[in-house]
Design a protein around this motif. Sequence first.
Motif, PDB file in Angstrom:
ATOM      1  N   LYS A  92       0.835  -1.210   0.000  1.00 13.67           N
ATOM      2  CA  LYS A  92       0.000   0.000   0.000  1.00 13.67           C
ATOM      3  C   LYS A  92       0.867   1.256   0.000  1.00 13.67           C
ATOM      4  O   LYS A  92       0.593   2.207  -0.752  1.00 13.67           O
ATOM      5  CB  LYS A  92      -0.923  -0.002   1.213  1.00 13.67           C
ATOM      6  CG  LYS A  92      -1.874   1.191   1.254  1.00 13.67           C
ATOM      7  CD  LYS A  92      -2.822   1.110   2.442  1.00 13.67           C
ATOM      8  CE  LYS A  92      -3.804   2.281   2.458  1.00 13.67           C
ATOM      9  NZ  LYS A  92      -4.737   2.205   3.602  1.00 13.67           N
ATOM     10  N   GLU A 158      -7.918   0.624  -2.083  1.00 16.25           N
ATOM     11  CA  GLU A 158      -8.829  -0.351  -1.491  1.00 16.25           C
ATOM     12  C   GLU A 158      -8.308  -1.740  -1.837  1.00 16.25           C
ATOM     13  O   GLU A 158      -8.125  -2.071  -3.015  1.00 16.25           O
ATOM     14  CB  GLU A 158     -10.241  -0.171  -2.024  1.00 16.25           C
ATOM     15  CG  GLU A 158     -11.231  -1.182  -1.460  1.00 16.25           C
ATOM     16  CD  GLU A 158     -12.630  -1.007  -2.029  1.00 16.25           C
ATOM     17  OE1 GLU A 158     -13.491  -1.838  -1.706  1.00 16.25           O
ATOM     18  OE2 GLU A 158     -12.839  -0.051  -2.796  1.00 16.25           O
ATOM     19  N   LYS A 159      -8.085  -2.567  -0.820  1.00 15.20           N
ATOM     20  CA  LYS A 159      -7.579  -3.910  -1.072  1.00 15.20           C
ATOM     21  C   LYS A 159      -8.667  -4.773  -1.681  1.00 15.20           C
ATOM     22  O   LYS A 159      -9.817  -4.740  -1.253  1.00 15.20           O
ATOM     23  CB  LYS A 159      -7.069  -4.541   0.227  1.00 15.20           C
ATOM     24  CG  LYS A 159      -6.310  -5.845   0.008  1.00 15.20           C
ATOM     25  CD  LYS A 159      -5.799  -6.403   1.316  1.00 15.20           C
ATOM     26  CE  LYS A 159      -5.105  -7.737   1.093  1.00 15.20           C
ATOM     27  NZ  LYS A 159      -4.715  -8.373   2.379  1.00 15.20           N
ATOM     28  N   THR A 160      -8.314  -5.533  -2.712  1.00 19.46           N
ATOM     29  CA  THR A 160      -9.242  -6.450  -3.360  1.00 19.46           C
ATOM     30  C   THR A 160      -8.653  -7.853  -3.331  1.00 19.46           C
ATOM     31  O   THR A 160      -7.447  -8.027  -3.137  1.00 19.46           O
ATOM     32  CB  THR A 160      -9.515  -6.024  -4.812  1.00 19.46           C
ATOM     33  OG1 THR A 160      -8.270  -5.946  -5.520  1.00 19.46           O
ATOM     34  CG2 THR A 160     -10.192  -4.672  -4.865  1.00 19.46           C
ATOM     35  N   TRP A 177      -4.724  -4.382  -5.326  1.00 18.79           N
ATOM     36  CA  TRP A 177      -5.385  -3.182  -4.823  1.00 18.79           C
ATOM     37  C   TRP A 177      -6.136  -2.493  -5.961  1.00 18.79           C
ATOM     38  O   TRP A 177      -5.730  -2.566  -7.129  1.00 18.79           O
ATOM     39  CB  TRP A 177      -4.356  -2.189  -4.263  1.00 18.79           C
ATOM     40  CG  TRP A 177      -3.578  -2.672  -3.081  1.00 18.79           C
ATOM     41  CD1 TRP A 177      -2.444  -3.420  -3.091  1.00 18.79           C
ATOM     42  CD2 TRP A 177      -3.888  -2.427  -1.703  1.00 18.79           C
ATOM     43  NE1 TRP A 177      -2.009  -3.663  -1.810  1.00 18.79           N
ATOM     44  CE2 TRP A 177      -2.880  -3.067  -0.928  1.00 18.79           C
ATOM     45  CE3 TRP A 177      -4.899  -1.739  -1.039  1.00 18.79           C
ATOM     46  CZ2 TRP A 177      -2.864  -3.027   0.460  1.00 18.79           C
ATOM     47  CZ3 TRP A 177      -4.892  -1.697   0.347  1.00 18.79           C
ATOM     48  CH2 TRP A 177      -3.885  -2.337   1.083  1.00 18.79           C
TER      49      TRP A 177
END
Length: 219
Positions: A92, A158-160, A177
């Motif tokens: 991130k 946003e983490k996916t 992400w």
Amino acid sequence: MTPSRTRGATAAAATALAAVLAAAGCGSGTDGGRQGPATPSAPAATGTGPYPVPSDAAEAAPLPAGSGGGTPKGGVPRPDDVDQTDADAVSKGALTVMRTFDTAVDRGPSDAEARAASAGWLTHAYATSLSEHRSRSAPGAQWREWAGHRAYTTAALEKTEDAAKPADTDTDAWRQWAVTTTPRGRDGWTGEPATVPAYVHLTRKAAGEAWRVDDVLFQ
């Protein structure tokens, strides 16, 4: 925009790669994939995300030659700001730096990559690859529009999840992400946000050591 490397695998290939990693714990080096200011794209997790082949280089990298070396408005995170043994935090942080541009201090989007390398987010191999593939041409129309507003960008992540993601090992990890970049002018102008999926490969020399980003693919 700067070019994006398309090296990766389909879901079946990524599953096979995970099996190979579990059995052998080895891989070959990679070149870097990159991209500058993005066109809008849906951030859905597809289950078929591409994941690069691991590299065994995991040391921090020097600043690539020719970097603008400036600090964007609002600043960017540094590795010391996060738990470097946490692959989520490192991926991130690195993506935030790589997608934060500032036309008042940068000559083009690739200066953000130079900042990420200089700060120590990237492996030496990946930073070298980015430096070798830096665009020598002038930034495009989008960058010129931003520059007209003395704009900088903010990056929201946003983490996916991706069903094809190989399991982490002691020395290799993959993260996905959705990265939303919004240009904001110093004159009060705000541009249209753009969202892209980003696939990140991280490496380290041994369990418990700091992760470094060894490859990024923006789609």
